[in-house]
Scaffold this active site. Structure first.
Site, mmCIF file in Angstrom:
data_model
loop_
_atom_site.group_PDB
_atom_site.id
_atom_site.type_symbol
_atom_site.label_atom_id
_atom_site.label_comp_id
_atom_site.label_asym_id
_atom_site.label_seq_id
_atom_site.Cartn_x
_atom_site.Cartn_y
_atom_site.Cartn_z
ATOM 1 C CG HIS A 253 2.696 10.372 1.102
ATOM 2 N ND1 HIS A 253 2.482 9.217 0.633
ATOM 3 C CD2 HIS A 253 2.947 11.290 0.262
ATOM 4 C CE1 HIS A 253 3.673 9.138 -0.233
ATOM 5 N NE2 HIS A 253 3.615 10.354 -0.820
ATOM 6 C CG ASP A 254 -1.914 8.254 2.448
ATOM 7 O OD1 ASP A 254 -1.588 7.889 1.830
ATOM 8 O OD2 ASP A 254 -3.313 7.399 3.166
ATOM 9 N N GLY B 194 1.016 3.125 4.107
ATOM 10 C CA GLY B 194 1.171 1.890 4.192
ATOM 11 C C GLY B 194 -0.140 2.109 3.200
ATOM 12 N N GLY C 55 -3.408 2.253 2.127
ATOM 13 C CA GLY C 55 -5.189 2.461 2.539
ATOM 14 C C GLY C 55 -4.642 3.707 3.702
ATOM 15 C CG ASP D 42 6.827 10.084 -3.579
ATOM 16 O OD1 ASP D 42 5.611 9.792 -2.965
ATOM 17 O OD2 ASP D 42 7.450 9.175 -4.271
ATOM 18 C CE1 TYR E 199 -5.790 7.915 6.997
ATOM 19 C CE2 TYR E 199 -5.847 8.184 8.514
ATOM 20 C CZ TYR E 199 -6.844 8.577 8.431
ATOM 21 O OH TYR E 199 -7.603 8.210 7.950
#
Length: 138
Positions: free
Chosen positions: A63-64, A45, A47, A105, A43
């Site tokens: 985070h995604d 990076g 995508g 973030d 996960y």
């Protein structure tokens, strides 16, 4: 190939949020986002798919998910305001969208810092074709 796109995106977006996120990561972990987190696990990076490989990869998964919840925001390019007080990142500014991006973030950077002891170099530049487990939902 995934690493190439990550580096390309990071280089294009250096004026925006990705540079700020890199600085937060450096503050909380003393590591550079590139290469330490730019292509870690399934996960971290560009995508993501499958099941997170460890606690650090789970930070990226969360985070995604945080970014996915933002509506009408541009989390990879919007700049935001933050400060550092006694080692704590404080998100500021009046724009609610930018503040939410900052909080996403910040949460990831803090999570990386909290999981430094379980960071595994073998998951750096992890090939995404090995991420075959069913994906989790946010």
């Amino acid at each position: 190939m995934r690493t190439f796109w990550i580096v390309a995106v990071l280089l294009v977006g250096v004026e925006g949020n990705l540079l700020q996120f890199n600085k937060m990561i450096k503050i909380m972990t003393k590591k550079n986002a590139i290469p330490s987190y730019s292509s870690y696990g399934c996960y971290c990076g560009w995508g993501g798919r499958g099941r997170p490989k460890d606690a650090t990869d789970r930070c990226c998964f969360v985070h995604d998910c945080c970014y996915e919840k933002l509506t009408d925001c541009s989390p990879k390019t919007d700049t935001y305001s933050y400060s550092l007080k006694s080692g704590v990142i404080i998100c500021g500014g009046n724009d609610p969208c930018k503040k939410q991006i900052c909080e996403c973030d910040k949460a990831a950077a803090v999570c990386f810092g909290e999981n430094l002891s379980t960071y595994k170099k073998r998951y750096m530049f992890y090939p995404d074709f090995l991420c075959t487990d069913p994906s989790e939902t946010c």
